[in-house]
Design a protein around this motif. Structure first.
Motif, PDB file in Angstrom:
ATOM      1  N   THR A   1       7.554   5.062   6.887  1.00 55.02           N
ATOM      2  CA  THR A   1       7.580   6.419   6.332  1.00 55.02           C
ATOM      3  C   THR A   1       6.291   6.591   5.520  1.00 55.02           C
ATOM      4  OG1 THR A   1       9.834   6.676   6.680  1.00 55.02           O
ATOM      5  CG2 THR A   1       8.591   8.614   5.909  1.00 55.02           C
ATOM      6  N   ARG A   2       6.271   6.108   4.363  1.00 62.23           N
ATOM      7  CA  ARG A   2       5.207   6.241   3.401  1.00 62.23           C
ATOM      8  C   ARG A   2       4.045   5.680   3.880  1.00 62.23           C
ATOM      9  NH1 ARG A   2       6.921   4.560  -2.611  1.00 62.23           N
ATOM     10  NH2 ARG A   2       8.336   6.181  -3.165  1.00 62.23           N
ATOM     11  N   LEU A   3       3.962   4.583   4.646  1.00 64.80           N
ATOM     12  CA  LEU A   3       2.638   3.986   4.912  1.00 64.80           C
ATOM     13  C   LEU A   3       1.988   5.026   5.966  1.00 64.80           C
ATOM     14  CD1 LEU A   3       3.125   0.201   5.656  1.00 64.80           C
ATOM     15  CD2 LEU A   3       1.922   1.291   3.634  1.00 64.80           C
ATOM     16  N   GLU A   4       2.853   5.651   6.904  1.00 64.70           N
ATOM     17  CA  GLU A   4       2.283   6.415   7.925  1.00 64.70           C
ATOM     18  C   GLU A   4       1.711   7.985   7.297  1.00 64.70           C
ATOM     19  OE1 GLU A   4       5.081   6.290  11.267  1.00 64.70           O
ATOM     20  OE2 GLU A   4       4.044   4.657  11.881  1.00 64.70           O
ATOM     21  N   ALA A   5       2.503   8.254   6.292  1.00 63.99           N
ATOM     22  CA  ALA A   5       2.136   9.430   5.710  1.00 63.99           C
ATOM     23  C   ALA A   5       0.590   9.197   4.968  1.00 63.99           C
ATOM     24  CB  ALA A   5       3.010  10.106   4.478  1.00 63.99           C
ATOM     25  N   LEU A   6       0.643   7.930   4.327  1.00 63.08           N
ATOM     26  CA  LEU A   6      -0.629   7.786   3.551  1.00 63.08           C
ATOM     27  C   LEU A   6      -1.752   7.760   4.616  1.00 63.08           C
ATOM     28  CD1 LEU A   6      -2.470   6.822   1.076  1.00 63.08           C
ATOM     29  CD2 LEU A   6      -1.589   4.400   1.711  1.00 63.08           C
ATOM     30  N   ALA A   7      -1.498   7.049   5.692  1.00 62.84           N
ATOM     31  CA  ALA A   7      -2.589   6.702   6.837  1.00 62.84           C
ATOM     32  C   ALA A   7      -3.277   8.314   7.366  1.00 62.84           C
ATOM     33  CB  ALA A   7      -1.924   6.092   7.978  1.00 62.84           C
TER      34      ALA A   7
ATOM     35  N   ALA B   1     -10.730   4.107   1.155  1.00 60.83           N
ATOM     36  CA  ALA B   1     -10.848   4.985   2.068  1.00 60.83           C
ATOM     37  C   ALA B   1     -12.049   6.041   1.613  1.00 60.83           C
ATOM     38  CB  ALA B   1      -9.598   5.761   2.479  1.00 60.83           C
ATOM     39  N   ALA B   2     -11.907   6.498   0.279  1.00 64.26           N
ATOM     40  CA  ALA B   2     -12.832   7.417  -0.064  1.00 64.26           C
ATOM     41  C   ALA B   2     -14.290   6.759  -0.063  1.00 64.26           C
ATOM     42  CB  ALA B   2     -12.505   7.869  -1.408  1.00 64.26           C
ATOM     43  N   ARG B   3     -14.364   5.469  -0.105  1.00 63.63           N
ATOM     44  CA  ARG B   3     -15.801   4.731  -0.065  1.00 63.63           C
ATOM     45  C   ARG B   3     -16.144   4.342   1.258  1.00 63.63           C
ATOM     46  NH1 ARG B   3     -13.621   3.928  -5.127  1.00 63.63           N
ATOM     47  NH2 ARG B   3     -14.856   3.326  -6.881  1.00 63.63           N
ATOM     48  N   GLY B   4     -15.189   4.837   2.440  1.00 63.18           N
ATOM     49  CA  GLY B   4     -15.490   4.715   3.510  1.00 63.18           C
ATOM     50  C   GLY B   4     -15.142   3.404   4.248  1.00 63.18           C
ATOM     51  N   HIS B   5     -14.249   2.550   3.806  1.00 60.89           N
ATOM     52  CA  HIS B   5     -13.785   1.282   4.336  1.00 60.89           C
ATOM     53  C   HIS B   5     -12.492   1.801   5.458  1.00 60.89           C
ATOM     54  CE1 HIS B   5     -15.849  -1.203   1.374  1.00 60.89           C
ATOM     55  NE2 HIS B   5     -15.598  -0.156   0.714  1.00 60.89           N
ATOM     56  N   ASP B   6     -12.476   0.957   6.538  1.00 62.48           N
ATOM     57  CA  ASP B   6     -11.464   1.357   7.351  1.00 62.48           C
ATOM     58  C   ASP B   6     -10.276   0.310   6.585  1.00 62.48           C
ATOM     59  OD1 ASP B   6     -12.659   2.815   9.246  1.00 62.48           O
ATOM     60  OD2 ASP B   6     -13.428   1.108  10.409  1.00 62.48           O
ATOM     61  N   LEU B   7      -8.971   0.845   6.932  1.00 62.89           N
ATOM     62  CA  LEU B   7      -7.861   0.267   6.282  1.00 62.89           C
ATOM     63  C   LEU B   7      -6.940  -0.529   7.238  1.00 62.89           C
ATOM     64  CD1 LEU B   7      -7.065   2.854   3.716  1.00 62.89           C
ATOM     65  CD2 LEU B   7      -8.218   0.783   3.183  1.00 62.89           C
ATOM     66  N   VAL B   8      -6.137  -1.577   6.555  1.00 65.12           N
ATOM     67  CA  VAL B   8      -4.990  -2.119   7.297  1.00 65.12           C
ATOM     68  C   VAL B   8      -3.924  -1.826   6.178  1.00 65.12           C
ATOM     69  CG1 VAL B   8      -3.694  -3.708   8.506  1.00 65.12           C
ATOM     70  CG2 VAL B   8      -6.031  -3.627   8.711  1.00 65.12           C
ATOM     71  N   LEU B   9      -2.924  -1.241   6.211  1.00 63.38           N
ATOM     72  CA  LEU B   9      -1.821  -0.807   5.285  1.00 63.38           C
ATOM     73  C   LEU B   9      -0.617  -1.802   5.413  1.00 63.38           C
ATOM     74  CD1 LEU B   9      -2.234   3.113   5.005  1.00 63.38           C
ATOM     75  CD2 LEU B   9      -3.693   1.437   3.757  1.00 63.38           C
TER      76      LEU B   9
ATOM     77  N   ALA C   1       0.705  -1.282   0.115  1.00 65.60           N
ATOM     78  CA  ALA C   1      -0.059  -0.053   0.035  1.00 65.60           C
ATOM     79  C   ALA C   1       1.093   1.156   0.012  1.00 65.60           C
ATOM     80  CB  ALA C   1      -0.915   0.071   1.116  1.00 65.60           C
ATOM     81  N   SER C   2       2.200   1.146  -0.019  1.00 65.42           N
ATOM     82  CA  SER C   2       3.115   2.352  -0.020  1.00 65.42           C
ATOM     83  C   SER C   2       3.249   3.127  -1.139  1.00 65.42           C
ATOM     84  CB  SER C   2       4.279   2.111   0.762  1.00 65.42           C
ATOM     85  OG  SER C   2       4.984   1.068  -0.092  1.00 65.42           O
ATOM     86  N   SER C   3       2.723   2.406  -2.503  1.00 63.79           N
ATOM     87  CA  SER C   3       3.258   2.899  -3.598  1.00 63.79           C
ATOM     88  C   SER C   3       2.277   2.254  -4.829  1.00 63.79           C
ATOM     89  CB  SER C   3       4.610   2.270  -4.055  1.00 63.79           C
ATOM     90  OG  SER C   3       4.761   2.474  -5.302  1.00 63.79           O
TER      91      SER C   3
ATOM     92  N   VAL D   1     -11.669   7.679   8.230  1.00 65.94           N
ATOM     93  CA  VAL D   1     -11.777   6.314   8.723  1.00 65.94           C
ATOM     94  C   VAL D   1     -10.408   5.805   9.446  1.00 65.94           C
ATOM     95  CG1 VAL D   1     -12.660   5.824   6.131  1.00 65.94           C
ATOM     96  CG2 VAL D   1     -10.324   5.927   6.413  1.00 65.94           C
ATOM     97  N   GLY D   2     -10.851   4.651  10.195  1.00 67.68           N
ATOM     98  CA  GLY D   2      -9.741   4.161  10.766  1.00 67.68           C
ATOM     99  C   GLY D   2      -8.776   3.180  10.080  1.00 67.68           C
ATOM    100  N   VAL D   3      -7.343   3.639  10.433  1.00 65.06           N
ATOM    101  CA  VAL D   3      -6.333   3.300   9.513  1.00 65.06           C
ATOM    102  C   VAL D   3      -5.369   2.641  10.369  1.00 65.06           C
ATOM    103  CG1 VAL D   3      -4.623   3.567   7.692  1.00 65.06           C
ATOM    104  CG2 VAL D   3      -6.674   5.100   7.756  1.00 65.06           C
ATOM    105  N   GLU D   4      -4.992   1.407   9.979  1.00 68.90           N
ATOM    106  CA  GLU D   4      -3.757   0.731  10.951  1.00 68.90           C
ATOM    107  C   GLU D   4      -2.608   0.680   9.892  1.00 68.90           C
ATOM    108  OE1 GLU D   4      -5.185  -3.103  12.668  1.00 68.90           O
ATOM    109  OE2 GLU D   4      -6.799  -2.330  12.375  1.00 68.90           O
ATOM    110  N   VAL D   5      -1.416   0.759  10.375  1.00 69.08           N
ATOM    111  CA  VAL D   5      -0.258   0.772   9.722  1.00 69.08           C
ATOM    112  C   VAL D   5       0.369  -0.640  10.170  1.00 69.08           C
ATOM    113  CG1 VAL D   5       2.394   1.516   9.264  1.00 69.08           C
ATOM    114  CG2 VAL D   5       0.396   2.777   9.094  1.00 69.08           C
ATOM    115  N   LEU D   6       0.582  -1.814   9.301  1.00 65.99           N
ATOM    116  CA  LEU D   6       1.512  -2.745   9.406  1.00 65.99           C
ATOM    117  C   LEU D   6       2.635  -2.953   8.778  1.00 65.99           C
ATOM    118  CD1 LEU D   6      -0.692  -6.063   9.997  1.00 65.99           C
ATOM    119  CD2 LEU D   6       1.807  -5.989  10.260  1.00 65.99           C
ATOM    120  N   VAL D   7       3.724  -2.650   9.171  1.00 70.13           N
ATOM    121  CA  VAL D   7       5.045  -2.662   8.573  1.00 70.13           C
ATOM    122  C   VAL D   7       5.558  -4.205   8.447  1.00 70.13           C
ATOM    123  CG1 VAL D   7       7.600  -2.026   8.487  1.00 70.13           C
ATOM    124  CG2 VAL D   7       5.814  -0.428   9.043  1.00 70.13           C
ATOM    125  N   ALA D   8       5.538  -4.750   7.202  1.00 72.92           N
ATOM    126  CA  ALA D   8       6.060  -6.163   6.950  1.00 72.92           C
ATOM    127  C   ALA D   8       6.797  -6.319   5.866  1.00 72.92           C
ATOM    128  CB  ALA D   8       4.787  -7.178   7.202  1.00 72.92           C
TER     129      ALA D   8
END
Ligand SMILES: NC(=O)c1ccc[n+]([C@@H]2O[C@H](COP(=O)([O-])OP(=O)(O)OC[C@H]3O[C@@H](n4cnc5c(N)ncnc54)[C@H](OP(=O)(O)O)[C@@H]3O)[C@@H](O)[C@H]2O)c1
Length: 505
Positions: A43-49, A29-37, A16-18, A58-65
């Motif tokens: 850095t990129r994931l948190e900026a997007l979140a 997110a624009a359609r109202g879904h919560d996300l797990v990125l 989800a970072s690119s 919307v609720g957004v979790e960042v999962l670096v993996a």
């Protein structure tokens, strides 16, 4: 079945970072879904979140993996099985490609590529499904590529065979999930303007060099979600790419065999050369044993590779004493990396060069469904199937190119011709076809022989296999199988099912 996207509360998107993954996360997110990125770049994931939280509340979790690392995949798997804020939509989008043709690619890079493009898709899909089925709602989108419909030589041969595997797995899953409220879709994007080529150091693709217009990731994401809502099983956004896909699916495998035959006429290379020493994988299967006997009868020395020591010993005992002298045995379980390395080392031994490799792969022994098969069994099948095929073919191609040349014969089952039936066989067919075209004009040949049914070998198909070791066209199949191949492209699935039953009798 249409999919009620509004009912899928939380979506997990890998990569989800690119590129396409980021655009899909934004569209969801624009359609109202919560996300797990999910991705590696925190850095990129948190900026997007931060951005989508502010824009869409919307609720957004960042999962670096890192999804090439089993621990990284396991952490994402743990999130998928969490009952609090359950994930209803999984988008397996993260992917990369290799930077060289199979014979030249670094083996570690090849393993990471398979772990990401096939392994993570398999594990995350299998992990997410039980809870989705229990809830009676959910969807999995696996990102493949329009490349699955066209034959690609060079580095793209490995990439597109992997995407074929993803597509066929998804098609078969969609059939299996019918009536459960859970849907599976393969997204097959064409050229999309992302960081993909740059990151993977593959340079510009041919369509881009020719000035083809690429899709924006945002348009690709919208088209993907539209097709998911419509309940498509394979989504190919864009008229141009749909035409490519339709034409690609219409071309049967067999006629492509004309190409190497023509190429061979122009040179006095391998045609007519009988093999001196052959290596046969899955030699402990019925099919493998029949190939071994046929080759020994033709005066070829054979290296038997199989994992069942007893069966191999029985096969050797059943041979005459002169034939036994011409046999070498390597006990190896191709699901195990160290055993695969033993086989590859044997192939690289230039003191006893192998000039023919017959690659049969192991297939699942039971007809259990994907959801009904334990994850470790599925992972082991991936290792013994596509991963083993890639590593053995890689070693064979590089040893034969560095030595005196040779021929590689793969033995995919006819099920690989039928979309949605056998990911491993479809993978092997795609890889063989692409490699076969890639090696045209070199001192190595790559040929697929499709027996009517793995395990049972008619006299006719035995002739086909031994024949392919001498003359060979790119895909050799008995007429019944060739007919089935054609039918797969033009006849609806339900009618094909009946045909398949008939040809397998
Ligand atoms: N672009 C095209 O023309 C095109 C065409 C057909 C299919 N596709 C497919 O579309 C998908 C997305 O590609 P894209 O074009 O959007 O490429 P991209 O811009 O390079 O994005 C790839 C994404 O995958 C993530 N990723 C790569 N390696 C990873 C790893 N080891 N662990 C976790 N995440 C990883 C990257 O994030 P991090 O680096 O932060 O980990 C990034 O977010 C791929 O499956 C690709 O094969 C693309």
């Amino acid at each position: 079945m249409t999919v009620d996207l509004a009912g899928l509360r939380t979506a997990l998107v890998t990569g989800a970072s690119s590129g396409i993954g980021r655009a899909l996360a934004e569209a969801l997110a624009a359609r109202g879904h919560d996300l797990v990125l999910v991705a590696r770049d925190r850095t990129r994931l948190e900026a997007l979140a931060e951005r989508v939280r502010q824009q869409h509340a919307v609720g957004v979790e960042v999962l670096v993996a890192d999804l090439t690392d089993p621990d990284g995949v396991a952490r994402v798997g743990t999130r998928l099985t969490q009952t609090e804020r359950p994930v209803d939509l999984v988008v397996n989008n993260a992917g990369d490609t290799v930077d060289a043709s199979l014979g030249d690619v670094d083996v570690e890079r090849l393993r990471r590529h398979v772990a990401l493009n096939l392994g993570a898709v398999l594990t995350l899909t299998r992990t997410a499904l039980p809870a989705m089925v229990a809830r009676g709602r959910g969807a999995v989108v696996n990102v493949a590529s329009v490349d699955v419909f066209v034959c690609k030589a060079g580095p793209a041969a490995v990439y597109s065979a992997g995407k074929v595997w993803v597509t066929v797995l998804t098609e078969s899953l969609a059939q299996e999930l019918r009536g459960t409220g859970v849907h599976a879709m393969a997204l097959c994007p064409g050229l999309t303007d992302t960081e993909f080529s740059e990151r993977n150091e593959v340079g510009e693709t041919a369509p881009r060099r020719l000035g083809a217009r690429s899709w924006s990731p945002a348009d690709m994401a919208d088209a993907c979600l539209g097709d998911l809502a419509r309940g498509r099983v394979v989504s190919v956004p864009g008229v141009r790419f749909r035409v490519t896909a339709t034409l690609g699916r219409l071309v049967p495998y067999r006629p492509l065999g004309v190409l190497p035959t023509l190429a061979r006429r122009r040179r006095s290379g391998l045609a007519g050369v009988d093999s001196r020493r052959a290596l046969i994988t899955s030699a402990d299967s019925d099919l493998g044993g029949a190939v071994v006997r046929a080759l020994l009868a033709a005066g070829t020395e054979v290296v038997l590779v199989g994992r069942t020591e007893d069966r191999m010993a029985r096969l050797v005992e059943s041979l005459g004493s002169a034939e036994q002298q011409a046999v070498e045995v390597v006990v190896a379980d191709l699901a195990e990396p160290s055993d695969r390395e033993d086989v590859c080392r044997r192939l690289r031994d230039q003191d006893r060069p192998v000039d023919l490799v017959v690659l049969g792969v192991e297939r699942p022994s039971s007809s259990t469904s994907f959801s009904g098969t334990p994850l470790d069994v599925l992972q082991s099948e991936l290792q013994a199937g596509p991963m083993a095929a890639l590593e053995v073919l890689r070693a064979a191609l590089s040893a034969m190119s560095a030595g005196g040349g040779g021929r590689i014969v793969t033995l995919p089952d006819a099920a690989g011709l039928d979309p949605g039936q056998s990911p491993t066989d479809a993978f092997l067919l795609s890889l063989t076809r692409s490699l076969g075209i890639g090696v045209l004009g070199s001192k190595v040949d790559v040929v697929a022989v499709i027996p009517p049914r793995s395990g049972a070998l008619s006299r006719h198909s035995r002739r086909e296999i031994t024949g392919a070791t001498r003359s060979g066209s790119l895909v050799v199949a008995p007429p019944r199988v060739a007919l089935f191949d054609l039918a797969c492209r033009v006849v609806p699935r339900a009618v094909r099912r009946r045909l398949a039953t008939l040809i397998r009798r």
